[in-house]
Design a protein around this motif. Structure first.
Motif, mmCIF file in Angstrom:
data_model
loop_
_atom_site.group_PDB
_atom_site.id
_atom_site.type_symbol
_atom_site.label_atom_id
_atom_site.label_comp_id
_atom_site.label_asym_id
_atom_site.label_seq_id
_atom_site.Cartn_x
_atom_site.Cartn_y
_atom_site.Cartn_z
ATOM 1 N N TYR A 81 -57.171 13.549 11.232
ATOM 2 C CA TYR A 81 -56.982 12.225 10.638
ATOM 3 C C TYR A 81 -57.084 12.314 9.121
ATOM 4 N N GLY A 82 -58.105 13.047 8.673
ATOM 5 C CA GLY A 82 -58.336 13.164 7.235
ATOM 6 C C GLY A 82 -57.147 13.748 6.518
ATOM 7 N N MET A 83 -56.596 14.832 7.049
ATOM 8 C CA MET A 83 -55.466 15.493 6.377
ATOM 9 C C MET A 83 -54.253 14.590 6.374
ATOM 10 N N ILE A 84 -54.013 13.898 7.488
ATOM 11 C CA ILE A 84 -52.857 13.007 7.561
ATOM 12 C C ILE A 84 -53.001 11.868 6.557
ATOM 13 N N LEU A 85 -54.194 11.306 6.466
ATOM 14 C CA LEU A 85 -54.408 10.221 5.507
ATOM 15 C C LEU A 85 -54.244 10.716 4.079
ATOM 16 N N LEU A 138 -36.268 25.095 2.114
ATOM 17 C CA LEU A 138 -35.916 24.897 3.523
ATOM 18 C C LEU A 138 -36.208 26.170 4.325
ATOM 19 N N ALA A 139 -35.859 27.323 3.740
ATOM 20 C CA ALA A 139 -36.137 28.589 4.425
ATOM 21 C C ALA A 139 -37.633 28.775 4.624
ATOM 22 N N SER A 140 -38.414 28.360 3.623
ATOM 23 C CA SER A 140 -39.864 28.527 3.748
ATOM 24 C C SER A 140 -40.416 27.627 4.851
ATOM 25 N N GLY A 141 -39.760 26.503 5.107
ATOM 26 C CA GLY A 141 -40.165 25.651 6.222
ATOM 27 C C GLY A 141 -39.939 26.347 7.555
ATOM 28 N N VAL A 142 -38.844 27.106 7.614
ATOM 29 C CA VAL A 142 -38.558 27.869 8.838
ATOM 30 C C VAL A 142 -39.604 28.973 9.024
ATOM 31 N N THR A 143 -39.888 29.711 7.939
ATOM 32 C CA THR A 143 -40.814 30.846 8.072
ATOM 33 C C THR A 143 -42.227 30.380 8.407
ATOM 34 N N VAL A 144 -42.649 29.215 7.891
ATOM 35 C CA VAL A 144 -44.002 28.770 8.210
ATOM 36 C C VAL A 144 -44.093 28.349 9.684
ATOM 37 N N THR A 145 -42.970 27.823 10.217
ATOM 38 C CA THR A 145 -42.944 27.487 11.641
ATOM 39 C C THR A 145 -42.962 28.756 12.484
ATOM 40 N N TRP A 146 -42.251 29.763 12.009
ATOM 41 C CA TRP A 146 -42.260 31.072 12.678
ATOM 42 C C TRP A 146 -43.691 31.627 12.711
ATOM 43 N N ALA A 147 -44.378 31.500 11.585
ATOM 44 C CA ALA A 147 -45.759 31.995 11.511
ATOM 45 C C ALA A 147 -46.638 31.246 12.515
ATOM 46 N N HIS A 148 -46.419 29.941 12.631
ATOM 47 C CA HIS A 148 -47.221 29.140 13.557
ATOM 48 C C HIS A 148 -47.019 29.611 14.985
ATOM 49 N N HIS A 149 -45.761 29.870 15.353
ATOM 50 C CA HIS A 149 -45.500 30.328 16.714
ATOM 51 C C HIS A 149 -46.116 31.693 16.952
ATOM 52 N N PHE A 214 -52.931 27.208 -0.809
ATOM 53 C CA PHE A 214 -53.463 26.915 0.514
ATOM 54 C C PHE A 214 -52.949 27.947 1.528
ATOM 55 N N LEU A 215 -51.637 28.262 1.444
ATOM 56 C CA LEU A 215 -51.059 29.234 2.362
ATOM 57 C C LEU A 215 -51.629 30.630 2.137
ATOM 58 N N ILE A 216 -51.889 30.982 0.868
ATOM 59 C CA ILE A 216 -52.473 32.297 0.582
ATOM 60 C C ILE A 216 -53.859 32.398 1.207
ATOM 61 N N VAL A 217 -54.636 31.310 1.090
ATOM 62 C CA VAL A 217 -55.961 31.311 1.723
ATOM 63 C C VAL A 217 -55.822 31.497 3.235
ATOM 64 N N CYS A 218 -54.830 30.818 3.835
ATOM 65 C CA CYS A 218 -54.607 30.977 5.272
ATOM 66 C C CYS A 218 -54.234 32.416 5.612
ATOM 67 N N LEU A 219 -53.417 33.049 4.764
ATOM 68 C CA LEU A 219 -53.034 34.438 5.020
ATOM 69 C C LEU A 219 -54.264 35.333 5.009
ATOM 70 N N ALA A 239 -49.637 24.000 6.832
ATOM 71 C CA ALA A 239 -48.237 23.857 7.212
ATOM 72 C C ALA A 239 -47.764 22.414 7.021
ATOM 73 N N TRP A 240 -48.607 21.437 7.415
ATOM 74 C CA TRP A 240 -48.251 20.022 7.199
ATOM 75 C C TRP A 240 -48.016 19.772 5.714
ATOM 76 N N TYR A 241 -48.944 20.265 4.906
ATOM 77 C CA TYR A 241 -48.849 20.046 3.468
ATOM 78 C C TYR A 241 -47.579 20.682 2.931
ATOM 79 N N TRP A 242 -47.251 21.862 3.419
ATOM 80 C CA TRP A 242 -46.068 22.559 2.952
ATOM 81 C C TRP A 242 -44.797 21.786 3.324
ATOM 82 N N HIS A 243 -44.729 21.259 4.531
ATOM 83 C CA HIS A 243 -43.565 20.465 4.936
ATOM 84 C C HIS A 243 -43.451 19.216 4.076
#
Lengths: 261, 148
Positions: A81-85, A138-149, A214-219, A239-243
């Motif tokens: 909830y917090g992140m979405i808000l 747009l490509a980075s949106g694809v790669t972050v989804t790939w990472a999630h899967h 944020f993504l580097i910290v996740c890596l 990933a939400w923030y990146w999108h």
């Protein structure tokens, strides 16, 4: 034998809200000192304390969640909830700058020549670097989804590779945009065109840098085995923030770069 | 560690007979059944032993090792290749979990001892010093005559 009989997180006392508030005081007063008294000491000090606060506060959250097990399902729900808000509040932040852009560009004043882009302004060609930037994000949106899967399927190497690629694309965007800023034929001082262009794209660029961090910290956390296939909210938040950053760019591109030229 | 067990329900006949008849659900051992806390329905529901409720951190993590190779000349698995990136380091999370769950009464921001203390003290010193400097600077800036 005292232990909690509920699933919620009663946090340990922490000094970081106080240091964070002090950082805000020092940064705002520091700005005033910089503007009027030509001194950057307070501002620099404020920034330093802000960075120290952010590092230690988020480090503590990782400790509480990953090492102490406090992020139970109801707690994670609250974090979601917090992140979405927070992202919603950032959307409204950008809405303000788009409002300013459309206010000035839909009814250009006589001072601008009654036209948009104003007289004397050569806007950037939207089909050159800005289009490349669009493809990169747009490509980075694809790669972050790939990472999630990869993460959900416990595929460690793919997760690391896809996340690294996402970060590289983000850095590439920042590098391209920096070069564009340097080479642009107009500046922030060039009428309301320059103001709206650089403030809107500038804040967007700052958010790209924040998102990349944020993504580097996740890596780093992924490399250190912090995430499991079912519990990896930090990654999802990044990933939400990146999108969100990607979507803001699409609006910027269509409104300011394309329609606005 | 949070695994709940209960006696078998009465009045259903000998356990062994029910096992033979295939009417014993998976996960049931002699006289015991496993439960987990369902985050969805907020109640205890039946589960297999491996899924029985365990707080995050105490559950053994999914293994990241590839299965033992049985061939004479081991075949190279795709996921093993350039091991440099994929298998960076060892999983130190269980050790860190033990460290941070020690009952030493320390708050989480000081739990690691000396390095935490150093960073905390530096931050707090800068905060207090900076705030005092800020208030002095604001006081001076608010004086009508002397403008530094």
């Amino acid at each position: 034998m005292a232990h909690q009989t509920h699933a919620y997180h009663m946090v340990d006392p922490s000094p970081w809200p106080l240091t964070g508030a002090a950082a805000a005081l020092l940064m705002t007063s520091g700005l005033a000192m910089w503007f009027h008294y030509n001194s950057m000491l307070l501002l620099t000090l404020g920034l330093l304390i802000m960075l120290l606060t952010m590092f230690q506060w988020w480090r503590d959250i990782v400790r509480e969640g990953t090492f102490q097990g406090h992020h139970t399902p109801p707690v994670q729900k609250g974090l979601r909830y917090g992140m979405i808000l927070f992202i919603t509040s950032e959307v409204f932040f950008f809405i303000g700058f788009f409002w300013a852009f459309y206010h000035s560009s839909l009814a250009p004043t006589p001072e601008l020549g009654g036209y948009w882009p104003p007289t004397g302004i050569t806007p950037l060609n939207p089909f050159e670097v800005p289009l490349l930037n669009t493809a990169v994000l747009l490509a980075s949106g694809v790669t972050v989804t790939w990472a999630h899967h990869g993460l959900m399927e416990t595929n460690r190497s793919q997760t690391i590779q896809a996340l690294t690629l996402t970060i590289l694309l983000g850095l590439y965007f920042t590098a391209l945009q920096t070069m564009e800023y340097y080479e642009a034929p107009f500046t922030i001082a060039d009428s309301v065109y320059g103001s709206t262009f650089f403030v809107a794209t500038g804040f967007h660029g700052l958010h790209v840098i924040i998102g990349s961090t944020f993504l580097i910290v996740c890596l780093l956390r992924q490399i250190k085995f912090h995430f499991t296939s079912t519990h990896h909210f930090g990654f999802e938040a990044a990933a939400w923030y990146w999108h969100f950053v990607d979507v803001v760019w699409l609006f910027l591109y269509v409104s300011i770069y394309w329609w606005g030229s | 560690a949070g695994v709940l067990q209960a006696e078998e329900a009465p009045g259903e006949g000998p356990f062994s007979e029910r096992v033979a008849a295939g009417r014993v659900p998976a996960g049931k051992q002699r006289g015991a059944m496993y439960y987990k806390f369902s985050g969805f329905s907020q109640k205890l529901v039946g589960a297999v032993a491996s899924a029985a409720y365990a707080p995050q951190g105490l559950k053994p993590l999914a293994s990241t090792e590839s299965p033992a190779l049985i061939f004479g000349t081991p075949t190279k698995l795709a996921s093993d290749s350039p091991a440099a990136v994929s298998y960076l380091g060892k999983n130190k999370v269980p050790d860190l979990q033990k460290l941070f769950q020690k009952a030493d009464g320390l708050p989480v921001h000081l739990k690691r001892g000396v390095p935490d203390q150093l960073l905390y003290r530096t931050t707090m010193a800068l905060t207090i010093g900076g705030t005092i400097y800020c208030l002095v600077a604001l006081y001076m800036a608010s004086q009508p005559k002397s403008k530094k």
